[in-house]
Design an enzyme around this catalytic site. Structure first.
Site, PDB file in Angstrom:
ATOM      1  N   PRO A  50       0.824  -1.215   0.000  1.00  0.00           N
ATOM      2  CA  PRO A  50       0.000   0.000   0.000  1.00  0.00           C
ATOM      3  C   PRO A  50       0.853   1.258   0.000  1.00  0.00           C
ATOM      4  O   PRO A  50       1.872   1.338   0.684  1.00  0.00           O
ATOM      5  CB  PRO A  50      -0.812  -0.128   1.288  1.00  0.00           C
ATOM      6  CG  PRO A  50      -0.932  -1.600   1.484  1.00  0.00           C
ATOM      7  CD  PRO A  50       0.386  -2.179   1.023  1.00  0.00           C
ATOM      8  N   CYS A  51       0.392   2.228  -0.785  1.00  0.00           N
ATOM      9  CA  CYS A  51       1.240   3.391  -1.056  1.00  0.00           C
ATOM     10  C   CYS A  51       0.579   4.711  -0.690  1.00  0.00           C
ATOM     11  O   CYS A  51       0.965   5.759  -1.183  1.00  0.00           O
ATOM     12  CB  CYS A  51       1.595   3.406  -2.542  1.00  0.00           C
ATOM     13  SG  CYS A  51       0.142   3.304  -3.635  1.00  0.00           S
ATOM     14  N   GLN A  52      -0.441   4.664   0.169  1.00  0.00           N
ATOM     15  CA  GLN A  52      -1.195   5.892   0.442  1.00  0.00           C
ATOM     16  C   GLN A  52      -0.311   7.033   0.950  1.00  0.00           C
ATOM     17  O   GLN A  52      -0.539   8.196   0.641  1.00  0.00           O
ATOM     18  CB  GLN A  52      -2.313   5.604   1.445  1.00  0.00           C
ATOM     19  CG  GLN A  52      -3.505   4.891   0.842  1.00  0.00           C
ATOM     20  CD  GLN A  52      -3.294   3.400   0.699  1.00  0.00           C
ATOM     21  OE1 GLN A  52      -2.227   2.875   0.986  1.00  0.00           O
ATOM     22  NE2 GLN A  52      -4.325   2.694   0.257  1.00  0.00           N
ATOM     23  N   ASN A  57       4.618   0.340  -7.318  1.00  0.00           N
ATOM     24  CA  ASN A  57       4.202   1.352  -6.355  1.00  0.00           C
ATOM     25  C   ASN A  57       4.058   2.706  -7.056  1.00  0.00           C
ATOM     26  O   ASN A  57       4.222   2.800  -8.279  1.00  0.00           O
ATOM     27  CB  ASN A  57       5.208   1.436  -5.197  1.00  0.00           C
ATOM     28  CG  ASN A  57       4.529   1.656  -3.859  1.00  0.00           C
ATOM     29  OD1 ASN A  57       3.988   2.719  -3.604  1.00  0.00           O
ATOM     30  ND2 ASN A  57       4.545   0.636  -2.999  1.00  0.00           N
TER      31      ASN A  57
END
Length: 344
Positions: A79-81, A122
């Site tokens: 996850p790259c939030q 990503n």
């Protein structure tokens, strides 16, 4: 020979779909989001799914599926939030987010499972993140040849602008990410011949937002084929858009028929979140149209009873399957060439 693969942070299955199209056998997937996993299970029922926070997952449970055999590819999109340009408000530094450290879980699985090759995708900003730099050094230290770059998936036949970071690694030889094929596919190519959502038998194509009369009228005034809120007559401009330097110019914008789409994000079923209006019809794109622009197959299944926001988020967060397929094919060719030589 079918090579084995495992998909960490699997989401609704975009990466896995590309792996399968490239003829990998995806034996396991890990994902914590239950709505995304429902979608994954609908489409990839033969894959063993670990429904858990990866930080609490014992690698031995995954290793057991291999039955002592070699793992050919470990793939994943942590996850790259915290790195997202929207979350960062275009600052150079990452937002503090506990999920930023999940790249270390990817490293943990690589070190424990020792796959022959690895793939990670990503957002571009991760390239400057200190943990990525440390992970790269560790991967090289345990014998992986690494190649990475920031590419635009539109250069790989995906009908949308979407810059992504991609990294490939191998411990059996030099490996390079797949070169762009420069095949341009447009919005018209992908959704131009779809039936109306009002007459379709596809329940996913029926899903799009319905607006109050004022917003519907405003949308009708936006010029076809690429117009935006900036083209509206003054009386139709929303109060929230009248302030200087507010928001993004693409909100309430139409896609262009003969160009690629703007990035399909987690807000793709809300025209106030970006350029997500149909090029010609006075509506937002449907969930099926968004999924097709992400290169999911036309028969890919999605749960229709979940909130539109959840559906949009899983579609927008996915790695486009076509981009995954191209990179996976590159890895497959690398494996075939090197395994014949090394007799792994």
């Amino acid at each position: 020979m079918k090579f084995t693969a495992i998909d960490l942070f699997a989401g609704c299955g975009g990466l896995s779909e590309g792996l399968i199209q490239a003829n990998f056998n995806v034996i396991a997937a890990v994902e914590i989001n239950k709505k995304a996993l429902e979608t994954y299970r609908l489409n990839h029922s033969k894959t063993k799914i670990f429904v858990t926070d990866i930080r609490s997952l014992d690698v031995e449970k995954v290793r057991a599926l291999l039955g002592g055999q070699t793992l050919h590819l470990l793939a994943g999109c942590p996850p790259c939030q915290g790195f997202s340009s929207i979350r960062r408000l275009n600052r150079s530094s990452a937002v503090e987010d506990a999920r930023n450290d999940l790249i270390l879980e990817y490293l943990r699985f690589v070190k424990e499972l020792k796959p022959l090759t690895i793939m990670m995708e990503n957002v571009p900003a991760i390239i400057n993140y200190h943990l990525f730099k440390e992970v790269k050094i560790e991967l090289e230290g345990i014998g992986y040849n690494i190649d990475f770059d920031i590419v635009n998936v539109a250069d790989y036949g995906v009908p949308q602008r979407r810059k992504r970071f991609v990294m490939l690694g191998s411990r059996i030889g030099d490996i390079k990410i797949a070169k762009a094929n420069n095949l341009k596919r447009t919005v018209r190519d992908i959704i131009g011949s779809l039936e109306s959502p009002e007459t379709t038998n596809d329940p996913v194509h029926k899903i799009y937002p319905k607006h109050v009369p004022r917003i519907k009228e405003m949308i009708s005034k936006i010029p076809k084929d690429g117009g935006s809120r900036k083209d509206l007559p003054a009386e139709y401009i929303l109060d929230c858009h009248k302030k200087e330097k507010v928001g993004f110019n693409d909100v309430y914008g139409r896609l262009r028929w003969d160009d690629v789409s703007s990035t399909i994000t987690g807000g793709c079923l809300n025209p106030s979140k970006g350029r997500f209006l149909h090029p010609e019809e006075d509506r937002c794109i449907t969930a099926r149209e968004a999924a097709l622009l992400q290169t999911f197959p036309g028969d890919y299944q999605f749960p229709i009873e979940i909130p539109k926001t959840a559906l949009a988020l899983m579609i927008g967060n996915a790695l486009p399957p076509e981009f995954s397929r191209i990179q996976s094919n590159e890895i497959k060719n690398h494996l075939m060439m090197n395994l014949i030589r090394e007799k792994f």
